[in-house]
Design a protein around this motif. Structure first.
Motif, mmCIF file in Angstrom:
data_model
loop_
_atom_site.group_PDB
_atom_site.id
_atom_site.type_symbol
_atom_site.label_atom_id
_atom_site.label_comp_id
_atom_site.label_asym_id
_atom_site.label_seq_id
_atom_site.Cartn_x
_atom_site.Cartn_y
_atom_site.Cartn_z
ATOM 1 N N VAL A 4 0.857 -1.180 0.000
ATOM 2 C CA VAL A 4 0.000 0.000 0.000
ATOM 3 C C VAL A 4 0.898 1.237 0.000
ATOM 4 O O VAL A 4 1.832 1.331 0.803
ATOM 5 N N ILE A 5 0.631 2.176 -0.909
ATOM 6 C CA ILE A 5 1.478 3.365 -1.031
ATOM 7 C C ILE A 5 0.621 4.622 -0.888
ATOM 8 O O ILE A 5 -0.371 4.800 -1.606
ATOM 9 N N GLU A 93 5.555 -4.289 -16.992
ATOM 10 C CA GLU A 93 5.774 -4.687 -15.605
ATOM 11 C C GLU A 93 4.655 -5.639 -15.181
ATOM 12 O O GLU A 93 3.477 -5.351 -15.421
ATOM 13 N N PRO A 94 4.975 -6.742 -14.534
ATOM 14 C CA PRO A 94 3.938 -7.681 -14.083
ATOM 15 C C PRO A 94 3.291 -7.208 -12.779
ATOM 16 O O PRO A 94 3.290 -7.919 -11.777
ATOM 17 N N TRP A 95 2.752 -5.996 -12.821
ATOM 18 C CA TRP A 95 2.182 -5.388 -11.630
ATOM 19 C C TRP A 95 0.663 -5.398 -11.691
ATOM 20 O O TRP A 95 0.061 -5.218 -12.749
ATOM 21 N N LYS A 96 0.053 -5.562 -10.543
ATOM 22 C CA LYS A 96 -1.376 -5.333 -10.385
ATOM 23 C C LYS A 96 -1.520 -4.068 -9.554
ATOM 24 O O LYS A 96 -1.004 -3.995 -8.437
ATOM 25 N N VAL A 97 -2.195 -3.072 -10.103
ATOM 26 C CA VAL A 97 -2.256 -1.759 -9.451
ATOM 27 C C VAL A 97 -3.710 -1.375 -9.196
ATOM 28 O O VAL A 97 -4.483 -1.166 -10.134
ATOM 29 N N THR A 98 -4.080 -1.285 -7.935
ATOM 30 C CA THR A 98 -5.416 -0.844 -7.528
ATOM 31 C C THR A 98 -5.319 0.601 -7.071
ATOM 32 O O THR A 98 -4.479 0.939 -6.223
ATOM 33 N N MET A 99 -6.148 1.468 -7.636
ATOM 34 C CA MET A 99 -6.115 2.888 -7.286
ATOM 35 C C MET A 99 -7.397 3.264 -6.561
ATOM 36 O O MET A 99 -8.489 3.051 -7.076
ATOM 37 N N VAL A 100 -7.238 3.821 -5.352
ATOM 38 C CA VAL A 100 -8.370 4.124 -4.487
ATOM 39 C C VAL A 100 -8.382 5.619 -4.182
ATOM 40 O O VAL A 100 -7.431 6.152 -3.596
ATOM 41 N N ASP A 101 -9.442 6.305 -4.582
ATOM 42 C CA ASP A 101 -9.601 7.715 -4.216
ATOM 43 C C ASP A 101 -9.952 7.801 -2.738
ATOM 44 O O ASP A 101 -10.993 7.284 -2.306
ATOM 45 N N THR A 102 -9.115 8.447 -1.956
ATOM 46 C CA THR A 102 -9.330 8.512 -0.509
ATOM 47 C C THR A 102 -9.620 9.926 -0.019
ATOM 48 O O THR A 102 -9.662 10.166 1.186
ATOM 49 N N GLY A 103 -9.828 10.871 -0.946
ATOM 50 C CA GLY A 103 -10.204 12.228 -0.555
ATOM 51 C C GLY A 103 -9.038 13.189 -0.586
ATOM 52 O O GLY A 103 -7.918 12.844 -0.195
ATOM 53 N N VAL A 104 -9.301 14.384 -1.020
ATOM 54 C CA VAL A 104 -8.247 15.392 -1.146
ATOM 55 C C VAL A 104 -7.760 15.867 0.217
ATOM 56 O O VAL A 104 -6.572 16.119 0.414
ATOM 57 N N LYS A 105 -8.663 15.979 1.197
ATOM 58 C CA LYS A 105 -8.305 16.560 2.490
ATOM 59 C C LYS A 105 -7.919 15.528 3.540
ATOM 60 O O LYS A 105 -7.507 15.894 4.652
ATOM 61 N N ALA A 106 -8.030 14.263 3.231
ATOM 62 C CA ALA A 106 -7.783 13.220 4.227
ATOM 63 C C ALA A 106 -6.310 13.156 4.614
ATOM 64 O O ALA A 106 -5.422 13.338 3.788
ATOM 65 N N MET A 107 -6.066 12.883 5.897
ATOM 66 C CA MET A 107 -4.711 12.655 6.374
ATOM 67 C C MET A 107 -4.360 11.182 6.188
ATOM 68 O O MET A 107 -5.182 10.368 5.791
ATOM 69 N N THR A 108 -3.114 10.843 6.498
ATOM 70 C CA THR A 108 -2.587 9.521 6.148
ATOM 71 C C THR A 108 -3.345 8.359 6.792
ATOM 72 O O THR A 108 -3.579 7.329 6.148
ATOM 73 N N GLY A 109 -3.745 8.512 8.049
ATOM 74 C CA GLY A 109 -4.471 7.429 8.706
ATOM 75 C C GLY A 109 -5.835 7.201 8.102
ATOM 76 O O GLY A 109 -6.273 6.048 7.932
ATOM 77 N N ALA A 110 -6.522 8.281 7.784
ATOM 78 C CA ALA A 110 -7.841 8.173 7.151
ATOM 79 C C ALA A 110 -7.735 7.530 5.775
ATOM 80 O O ALA A 110 -8.590 6.724 5.390
ATOM 81 N N ARG A 111 -6.708 7.869 5.030
ATOM 82 C CA ARG A 111 -6.524 7.271 3.699
ATOM 83 C C ARG A 111 -6.394 5.753 3.812
ATOM 84 O O ARG A 111 -7.003 5.004 3.052
ATOM 85 N N LEU A 112 -5.580 5.318 4.753
ATOM 86 C CA LEU A 112 -5.382 3.879 4.915
ATOM 87 C C LEU A 112 -6.668 3.191 5.355
ATOM 88 O O LEU A 112 -7.025 2.132 4.825
ATOM 89 N N LYS A 113 -7.385 3.783 6.282
ATOM 90 C CA LYS A 113 -8.640 3.195 6.762
ATOM 91 C C LYS A 113 -9.643 3.045 5.615
ATOM 92 O O LYS A 113 -10.339 2.017 5.515
ATOM 93 N N ARG A 114 -9.732 4.028 4.749
ATOM 94 C CA ARG A 114 -10.693 3.991 3.647
ATOM 95 C C ARG A 114 -10.329 2.942 2.589
ATOM 96 O O ARG A 114 -11.179 2.548 1.799
ATOM 97 N N ALA A 115 -9.074 2.511 2.596
ATOM 98 C CA ALA A 115 -8.651 1.489 1.636
ATOM 99 C C ALA A 115 -8.805 0.078 2.189
ATOM 100 O O ALA A 115 -8.513 -0.889 1.476
ATOM 101 N N TYR A 202 -6.972 0.542 14.958
ATOM 102 C CA TYR A 202 -6.365 1.743 15.520
ATOM 103 C C TYR A 202 -6.667 2.984 14.680
ATOM 104 O O TYR A 202 -6.292 4.091 15.073
ATOM 105 N N LEU A 203 -7.323 2.801 13.541
ATOM 106 C CA LEU A 203 -7.523 3.890 12.593
ATOM 107 C C LEU A 203 -8.966 4.366 12.571
ATOM 108 O O LEU A 203 -9.884 3.630 12.921
ATOM 109 N N SER A 204 -9.158 5.592 12.124
ATOM 110 C CA SER A 204 -10.476 6.173 11.902
ATOM 111 C C SER A 204 -10.529 6.701 10.472
ATOM 112 O O SER A 204 -9.502 7.079 9.905
ATOM 113 N N ASP A 205 -11.721 6.732 9.875
ATOM 114 C CA ASP A 205 -11.822 7.296 8.525
ATOM 115 C C ASP A 205 -12.153 8.777 8.551
ATOM 116 O O ASP A 205 -12.450 9.373 7.514
ATOM 117 N N LEU A 206 -12.086 9.415 9.723
ATOM 118 C CA LEU A 206 -12.236 10.864 9.796
ATOM 119 C C LEU A 206 -11.033 11.528 9.139
ATOM 120 O O LEU A 206 -9.890 11.081 9.308
#
Length: 263
Positions: A4-5, A93-115, A202-206
């Motif tokens: 996850v990046i 490249e033998p890559w599988k790439v999933t792209m998830v829009d997590t919001g423009v204003k979200a901080m890092t923890g919220a981005r991870l939670k939403r994914a 430990y995460l919140s999607d706020l």
């Protein structure tokens, strides 16, 4: 195990480059730094990526949707819509790439939670979209599996930008000068993590949930985080100066993060 990046930040300290694109798409040697990061993971066999998009995420989407066009010269025949001739070959490249829009204003923890719905395996890796390293990813994963904790963070001790002065005892006389000292015994978060699924508790999607704040602090307080020490190369691209430094290393043939071989 998926990788996850975090790709959604605005990159305020690199505004020379990020006015029109997100920081992970800033190029080093003609390729986005995101590509360099993914190549590093893929070298160790980890090719299933989840990209957490935010600021100007469409730039990253277009890059992967048009990967051939981004990496090969081509000719378009305007009289024949859809007729595109690519010149040369591209080793896909033998890559599988999933792209998830997590919001423009979200901080890092919220981005991870939403994914969370897209992260399937019992354990996953996480990193930022702006740092490169010669870290041996397989050793990081092996270490994570030995201690049984929820999370592993890679600790690095980078070279300081500032010269270190050592004085004689009780004297203003300089005893030694080190132009590029290591930070010493201190370790900082190098941004290459491994987590068990339990970390999502430990995460919140706020929007304001910051990974480096309460979630990681509580994980450490609970005794559920271990540190993998990395004493090799590590460099984040936080400023334009950092970008120039990485470009210089590549052009000089000293890009230590290039662990993969060219096809």
């Amino acid at each position: 195990m998926q990788v996850v990046i975090l790709c959604g930040g605005m990159g305020f300290r690199l505004r020379e480059e990020t006015e029109t694109r997100p920081k992970p798409m800033v190029e080093i040697a003609g390729q986005p730094i995101l590509w360099h990061i993914m190549k590093g993971y893929a070298h160790y066999g980890y090719r299933d990526f989840v990209l957490l998009l935010g600021y100007k995420g469409e730039v990253i989407k277009n890059y992967f949707l048009n990967y051939r066009a981004m990496n090969l010269p081509f000719t378009v025949d305007l009289a024949r819509p859809g007729k595109i001739q690519f010149h040369g070959t591209l080793n896909q490249e033998p890559w599988k790439v999933t792209m998830v829009d997590t919001g423009v204003k979200a901080m890092t923890g919220a981005r991870l939670k939403r994914a969370q719905p897209y992260i399937r395996a019992p354990e996953f890796m996480l990193t930022y979209g702006d740092g490169v390293t010669d870290l041996k990813i397989d050793e990081l994963v092996k270490f994570h599996k030995t201690h049984g904790k929820i999370g592993t963070v890679t600790g690095v001790s980078p070279i300081s930008r500032f010269g270190e002065l050592r004085l004689k005892k009780n004297s203003p006389i300089v005893q030694s000068f080190d132009e590029k000292p290591m930070l010493g015994a201190s370790w900082i978060n190098g941004g290459f993590f491994v987590f068990k699924q339990k970390f999502f508790q430990y995460l919140s999607d706020l929007d304001e949930c910051t990974l480096e704040g309460e979630p990681l602090e509580r994980l450490a307080k609970d005794g559920q985080m271990a540190m993998h020490q990395h004493r090799g190369f590590w460099q984040c691209m936080d400023t334009y100066r950092d970008k120039v430094h990485l470009e210089t290393l590549w052009n000089e043939g000293n890009a230590r993060w290039k662990t993969w071989k060219d096809n």
